[in-house]
Design an enzyme around this catalytic site. Sequence first.
Site, PDB file in Angstrom:
ATOM      1  N   ASP A 215      39.822-106.067  39.281  1.00 52.58           N
ATOM      2  CA  ASP A 215      39.630-106.629  40.624  1.00 52.58           C
ATOM      3  C   ASP A 215      38.374-107.502  40.690  1.00 52.58           C
ATOM      4  O   ASP A 215      38.196-108.253  41.652  1.00 52.58           O
ATOM      5  CB  ASP A 215      39.519-105.489  41.650  1.00 52.58           C
TER       6      ASP A 215
ATOM      7  N   HIS B 264      35.936 -92.055  35.140  1.00 52.24           N
ATOM      8  CA  HIS B 264      37.324 -91.834  34.721  1.00 52.24           C
ATOM      9  C   HIS B 264      37.512 -92.455  33.330  1.00 52.24           C
ATOM     10  O   HIS B 264      37.022 -93.551  33.070  1.00 52.24           O
ATOM     11  CB  HIS B 264      38.273 -92.492  35.736  1.00 52.24           C
TER      12      HIS B 264
ATOM     13  N   HIS C   9      38.501 -94.691  30.589  1.00 56.01           N
ATOM     14  CA  HIS C   9      39.138 -96.010  30.663  1.00 56.01           C
ATOM     15  C   HIS C   9      38.497 -96.970  29.668  1.00 56.01           C
ATOM     16  O   HIS C   9      37.430 -96.691  29.119  1.00 56.01           O
ATOM     17  CB  HIS C   9      38.985 -96.591  32.077  1.00 56.01           C
TER      18      HIS C   9
ATOM     19  N   LYS D 297      17.926 -95.014  21.453  1.00 58.28           N
ATOM     20  CA  LYS D 297      17.383 -96.105  20.646  1.00 58.28           C
ATOM     21  C   LYS D 297      17.364 -97.359  21.528  1.00 58.28           C
ATOM     22  O   LYS D 297      18.396 -97.726  22.108  1.00 58.28           O
ATOM     23  CB  LYS D 297      18.288 -96.327  19.429  1.00 58.28           C
TER      24      LYS D 297
ATOM     25  N   MET E 202      16.998-101.377  21.733  1.00 54.63           N
ATOM     26  CA  MET E 202      16.986-102.615  20.936  1.00 54.63           C
ATOM     27  C   MET E 202      16.066-103.592  21.667  1.00 54.63           C
ATOM     28  O   MET E 202      16.515-104.414  22.471  1.00 54.63           O
ATOM     29  CB  MET E 202      18.403-103.189  20.828  1.00 54.63           C
ATOM     30  N   VAL E 203      14.796-103.460  21.438  1.00 50.29           N
ATOM     31  CA  VAL E 203      13.795-104.265  22.169  1.00 50.29           C
ATOM     32  C   VAL E 203      12.742-104.774  21.173  1.00 50.29           C
ATOM     33  O   VAL E 203      12.904-104.610  19.979  1.00 50.29           O
ATOM     34  CB  VAL E 203      13.116-103.415  23.282  1.00 50.29           C
TER      35      VAL E 203
ATOM     36  N   GLU F 244      13.327-106.071  17.565  1.00 47.85           N
ATOM     37  CA  GLU F 244      14.770-106.341  17.503  1.00 47.85           C
ATOM     38  C   GLU F 244      15.139-107.585  18.324  1.00 47.85           C
ATOM     39  O   GLU F 244      15.950-108.396  17.908  1.00 47.85           O
ATOM     40  CB  GLU F 244      15.582-105.154  18.034  1.00 47.85           C
TER      41      GLU F 244
HETATM   42  P1  H2U Z   1      33.275-100.213  33.262  1.00 48.70           P
HETATM   43  O1  H2U Z   1      33.161 -98.795  33.624  1.00 48.70           O
HETATM   44  O2  H2U Z   1      33.227-100.429  31.755  1.00 48.70           O
HETATM   45  O3  H2U Z   1      32.292-101.017  34.034  1.00 48.70           O
HETATM   46  O4  H2U Z   1      34.744-100.705  33.695  1.00 48.70           O
HETATM   47  C1  H2U Z   1      35.294-100.458  34.943  1.00 48.70           C
HETATM   48  C2  H2U Z   1      35.963-101.729  35.408  1.00 48.70           C
HETATM   49  O5  H2U Z   1      36.844-101.408  36.481  1.00 48.70           O
HETATM   50  C3  H2U Z   1      34.971-102.747  35.936  1.00 48.70           C
HETATM   51  O6  H2U Z   1      35.087-103.945  35.182  1.00 48.70           O
HETATM   52  C4  H2U Z   1      36.835-102.429  37.399  1.00 48.70           C
HETATM   53  C5  H2U Z   1      35.408-102.968  37.379  1.00 48.70           C
HETATM   54  O7  H2U Z   1      35.391-104.326  37.730  1.00 48.70           O
HETATM   55  N1  H2U Z   1      37.209-101.916  38.714  1.00 48.70           N
HETATM   56  C6  H2U Z   1      38.243-102.539  39.413  1.00 48.70           C
HETATM   57  O8  H2U Z   1      38.833-103.490  38.919  1.00 48.70           O
HETATM   58  N2  H2U Z   1      38.573-102.078  40.643  1.00 48.70           N
HETATM   59  C7  H2U Z   1      37.953-101.027  41.269  1.00 48.70           C
HETATM   60  O9  H2U Z   1      38.287-100.703  42.372  1.00 48.70           O
HETATM   61  C8  H2U Z   1      36.893-100.283  40.556  1.00 48.70           C
HETATM   62  C9  H2U Z   1      36.472-100.787  39.226  1.00 48.70           C
END
Ligand code: H2U
Length: 379
Positions: free
Chosen positions: A101, A192, A194, A344, A346-347, A350
Site C-alpha cells: 500500500d 507478523h 512476512h 554490530k 556498520m559505522v 566501515e
Molecule cells: P517491513 O516490515 O519489512 O517494513 O514490511 C512491511 C510492509 O508492509 C511495508 O513495506 C507494508 C508496508 O508498506 N504495509 C502495507 O502495505 N499495508 C499496511 O496496511 C501495513 C504495512
Amino acid sequence: MAINENLCSFFSFLTGTVMAKFGSIDYPHNRYNPLLDEWILVCPHRSKRPWMGKIEKKEDHQNQSNETAAGEKLNALSPGGVRANGIQNPLYNSTYVFDNDFPALIDTDCPDNLNIYNNDGNQLFRVQPARGRCRVMCFHPSSRLSLPLMSIDEILAVINAWIGELLKLGPIYRWVQIFENKGAIMGCSNPHPHCQIWASHFLPNIPRKKDQQQRNYFEKYGRAMLWDYVQKELSNEERIVLKNEHWLALVPFWATWPFETMLLPYHRSIQRLNDINEMEKKSLASIMKGLLTIYDNLFEISFPYSMGWHGAPTGPEYFDSKQPHWILHAVYYPPLLRSATIKKFMVGYELCAQSQRDITPEKAAEILRQQNPNKHYKI
Ligand code: H2U
C-alpha cells in the site's frame, strides 16, 4: 552488570575449544569478496575489546518478534486485518501476497527523459526513471509463528509463493528482489511473519555487481564462480554450518556481518528459484528451518536479520535465457554480535573506508555449528 555479563559470556564463547581450534588466524588481515570485488578487514584480536556502547534491550526483540501476545492482536497483515488504506485482508490460511500500500516503486508513466538536473548532458548529474512494483507476502496466518517455528510444509508454501511471484514478475522486470527484514532492530515495521518483493525495471547496484563479477569469472575459467567456491568449501568444511542432500549453509569466507550466512545448492548448478524441483524445494524448506533454528538458539531469541534471494537477473530479454555464470543463493545478514543485546554497527571505519569484522568467519561457523538445528529452544 549487564555489560559484564555480556562480556563474560562472549569471552567464554570465544575461548576454549573454539579458540584453540581456529586460533591460527589471530591477526588482522583483509579478505577478498569476489562477488562484489571488495575487501573486508578481519580483526580477530579485537573480540577482546571491552564494550561500553549501546546494549539493546533483550525484551525489545521479544516484543517485536512475532511470537508474543502483542503479535497475536489483529494487525494489518493478519487474516481479516484491516490495512492502512482500509482494505480488509481475506481470511487466508496459508501464504497471502498483496501489492504494497506504500510502494517504493510504482509503474506509472514517469517520463523517460528526466533532464531537469542535467539538461546540458553533464555526467555528474545523471538521473534515470525508476519504475517497478512492490509486493508484501505474509508467510502464515498466525502472527506467533516465525519461519523456524513453522512446519516443513508451511515453509514449503512460502517457497512456492516466492516461486509464484518470480514467475509472475520475472518476465516483466529486470530484477525481482525477494527479501525479509526480521525484527525491529532491522527496521521491520510489523511483527507478523512476512517478506517483501520489490521488482524493478533496472538492475540494482548489488545484483549488477554480482552479475558482472560472475560473468567475468565465467568468461575467464569457463565455470561458475560460486560452483568453484562451493566445491572448495566442501573440501574443507570449516565454514559450513549445515548441509543436506541439495543445499549448503555456510559462513562465507568474505562474510561481513558477525553471523552472516549464505545458503546455496551444491549438487547441481541452479540459476534461479524457479529452476528448483520438488525434491529440492523440500530440502530447501528443511535446511531453512534448521539454519533459522540455529540462529534462534544462539542467543535464545527470535533472531533478527535481513535476508534476500539472489539469482540470475530477469526481464523480457533474460527470463528464458540460460545464464550459466550465476548460481542461486540466499544471503542472511544478522546484526547481532556478542549476545542478544549487543549489535554490530556498520559505522565509522566501515562507512568511511571498508567493512570490518572482529570474530573470524571460521569461528562464527564453529559457534553456529554448536547449536542444535533440530530442536528450537522454545519447543
Ligand atoms: P517491513 O516490515 O519489512 O517494513 O514490511 C512491511 C510492509 O508492509 C511495508 O513495506 C507494508 C508496508 O508498506 N504495509 C502495507 O502495505 N499495508 C499496511 O496496511 C501495513 C504495512
